[in-house]
Enzyme design. Structure first.
Site, PDB file in Angstrom:
ATOM      1  N   LYS A   1      37.893 -21.850 -69.870  1.00 51.18           N
ATOM      2  CA  LYS A   1      38.572 -21.499 -71.121  1.00 51.18           C
ATOM      3  C   LYS A   1      40.063 -21.405 -70.836  1.00 51.18           C
ATOM      4  O   LYS A   1      40.475 -20.787 -69.852  1.00 51.18           O
ATOM      5  CB  LYS A   1      38.056 -20.180 -71.698  1.00 51.18           C
ATOM      6  CG  LYS A   1      38.643 -19.889 -73.093  1.00 51.18           C
ATOM      7  CD  LYS A   1      37.961 -18.739 -73.782  1.00 51.18           C
ATOM      8  CE  LYS A   1      38.429 -17.402 -73.256  1.00 51.18           C
ATOM      9  NZ  LYS A   1      37.912 -16.265 -74.062  1.00 51.18           N
TER      10      LYS A   1
ATOM     11  N   ARG B   1      31.682 -14.451 -79.036  1.00 52.32           N
ATOM     12  CA  ARG B   1      30.993 -13.917 -77.852  1.00 52.32           C
ATOM     13  C   ARG B   1      31.406 -12.479 -77.565  1.00 52.32           C
ATOM     14  O   ARG B   1      30.624 -11.709 -77.004  1.00 52.32           O
ATOM     15  CB  ARG B   1      31.175 -14.826 -76.645  1.00 52.32           C
ATOM     16  CG  ARG B   1      32.567 -14.931 -76.038  1.00 52.32           C
ATOM     17  CD  ARG B   1      32.832 -13.845 -75.005  1.00 52.32           C
ATOM     18  NE  ARG B   1      33.990 -14.127 -74.185  1.00 52.32           N
ATOM     19  CZ  ARG B   1      34.814 -13.203 -73.739  1.00 52.32           C
ATOM     20  NH1 ARG B   1      34.658 -11.927 -74.069  1.00 52.32           N
ATOM     21  NH2 ARG B   1      35.815 -13.546 -72.962  1.00 52.32           N
TER      22      ARG B   1
ATOM     23  N   GLN C   1      39.396  -9.279 -83.860  1.00 52.02           N
ATOM     24  CA  GLN C   1      38.049  -9.161 -83.304  1.00 52.02           C
ATOM     25  C   GLN C   1      37.094  -8.363 -84.196  1.00 52.02           C
ATOM     26  O   GLN C   1      35.888  -8.303 -83.932  1.00 52.02           O
ATOM     27  CB  GLN C   1      38.123  -8.473 -81.929  1.00 52.02           C
ATOM     28  CG  GLN C   1      38.854  -9.255 -80.860  1.00 52.02           C
ATOM     29  CD  GLN C   1      38.054 -10.445 -80.373  1.00 52.02           C
ATOM     30  OE1 GLN C   1      36.855 -10.539 -80.591  1.00 52.02           O
ATOM     31  NE2 GLN C   1      38.727 -11.374 -79.724  1.00 52.02           N
TER      32      GLN C   1
ATOM     33  N   ASP D   1      41.384   2.244 -89.604  1.00 53.00           N
ATOM     34  CA  ASP D   1      42.512   1.554 -88.994  1.00 53.00           C
ATOM     35  C   ASP D   1      43.738   2.442 -89.207  1.00 53.00           C
ATOM     36  O   ASP D   1      43.779   3.217 -90.173  1.00 53.00           O
ATOM     37  CB  ASP D   1      42.709   0.175 -89.648  1.00 53.00           C
ATOM     38  CG  ASP D   1      43.682  -0.697 -88.881  1.00 53.00           C
ATOM     39  OD1 ASP D   1      43.224  -1.547 -88.093  1.00 53.00           O
ATOM     40  OD2 ASP D   1      44.908  -0.535 -89.071  1.00 53.00           O
TER      41      ASP D   1
ATOM     42  N   GLY E   1      38.065  -2.863 -77.024  1.00 46.48           N
ATOM     43  CA  GLY E   1      39.444  -3.333 -77.078  1.00 46.48           C
ATOM     44  C   GLY E   1      40.272  -3.178 -75.821  1.00 46.48           C
ATOM     45  O   GLY E   1      41.041  -4.064 -75.472  1.00 46.48           O
ATOM     46  N   ALA E   2      40.152  -2.045 -75.108  1.00 46.20           N
ATOM     47  CA  ALA E   2      41.035  -1.768 -73.967  1.00 46.20           C
ATOM     48  C   ALA E   2      40.724  -2.709 -72.807  1.00 46.20           C
ATOM     49  O   ALA E   2      39.607  -2.728 -72.302  1.00 46.20           O
ATOM     50  CB  ALA E   2      40.888  -0.317 -73.538  1.00 46.20           C
TER      51      ALA E   2
END
Length: 326
Positions: A68, A111, A139, A160, A223-224
């Protein structure tokens, strides 16, 4: 060579397909049947950009080989083009010839959601009804889709830091998936009472407090992905009965929320139970009862990209999708 657009992938490959492929790929990884070199990062200082190359080989009934290519070019925004473009290249493992080129941006979203969904399916309570999603960036929809595929959630709360963005996202997703979506002004309102909690942000501090988490909840940290980032509070990590990673090496090198408690001596490494592939293989235990809190952390791995991409190519060929290039 086959060329597959985002639309081709959407038409042929479901979240269910992607979750199964992620599960298989991590099982093979944990069995030692994957070769995943460190990614190569090329700095393009002149353009203030970086180009990253993520290769992998997976030995399976049908071997998977590929790379990728992801670029990070913040100035692209000024040109009205994506700042993080990605392309996936698959190769025929028998000949080494390029077999397909895919939209890598959508593949990553798919994925990344799917590996969380695979973990949620293995770790969350069977009777989970309330979901919590923190973060509505690129995401977010993949994460939501995966949560809804893993469990028949009746309602999902959305938080959010920008409430208007959370409201717009909730409205769009409710219309698309037919499940009640509730935008929340506070993270506490989102997390309290939730059965499945997924955080997908780049925050450098926890996105929720441990005391808000109900008994029996399952938590996904998505996320991290740097040692400085920290979404999951260390207090809930310590309290959790089961803590599972996509890959031990990846999380303990990249995920600040799990590295920092180790460095502080707040937890020891044996508090981290192992990898999702080991859980799928039955080599380690997951949830033991409905009162335990479980945690899954993913930072991603090229093994997921390559294996899922090869499964996409297989299915697209069967359905005669995409464009053949000689």
């Amino acid at each position: 060579m086959l060329f597959l657009t985002k639309e081709n992938i959407i038409d042929s490959f479901t979240m269910r397909d992607a979750m199964d492929a992620c599960n298989e790929s991590l099982r093979l990884y944990s069995e030692g049947k994957a070769s995943v070199p460190l990614r190569t990062n090329i700095n393009v200082a002149k353009q203030e950009g970086q180009s990253l190359y993520m290769p992998a080989y997976v030995e399976a009934d049908k071997d998977a080989l590929g790379v990728k290519i992801v670029s990070v070019y913040p100035k692209n925004i000024e040109k009205n083009i994506p700042s993080v473009p990605a392309t996936m290249v698959t190769l025929d493992a028998e000949t080494g010839m390029v077999s397909a080129i895919l939209d890598g941006t959508y593949l990553t979203q798919l994925r990344t959601g799917a590996v969380q969904g695979a973990a949620t399916e293995l770790l969350a309570r069977e009777d989970a009804e309330i979901g919590a999603l923190i973060g509505t960036g690129g995401q977010a929809e993949g994460q939501l889709w995966a949560m809804l595929t893993a469990r028949p959630l009746k309602v999902v709360r959305i938080f959010d830091i920008d409430f208007e963005r959370a409201s717009a996202f909730a409205k769009e997703m409710e219309a698309k998936y037919g499940v009640e979506m509730i935008p929340c002004k506070e993270a506490k309102e989102c997390v309290e009472g939730a059965d499945v909690i997924t955080s997908v942000t780049t925050s450098k501090r926890p996105t929720f407090s441990a005391e808000w988490v109900k008994e029996g909840a399952h938590i996904n940290g998505v996320g991290a992905y740097t040692p400085e980032m920290c979404e999951i509070p260390k207090e809930i990590i310590k309290k959790a009965s089961t803590v599972i990673f996509d890959t031990m090496d990846g999380v303990l090198k990249e995920a600040g929320d799990f590295i920092q408690p180790l460095e502080e001596g707040y937890v020891t490494e044996d508090h981290y139970n192992g990898e999702l592939g080991q859980l799928a293989l039955g080599q380690i235990s997951g949830r033991q009862n409905d009162k335990e809190i479980t945690i899954f952390k993913t930072v991603g791995s090229a093994v997921l990209d390559v294996y899922v991409a090869n499964k996409i190519v297989e299915k697209a060929k069967k359905e005669n999708l995409g464009q053949e290039i000689n």
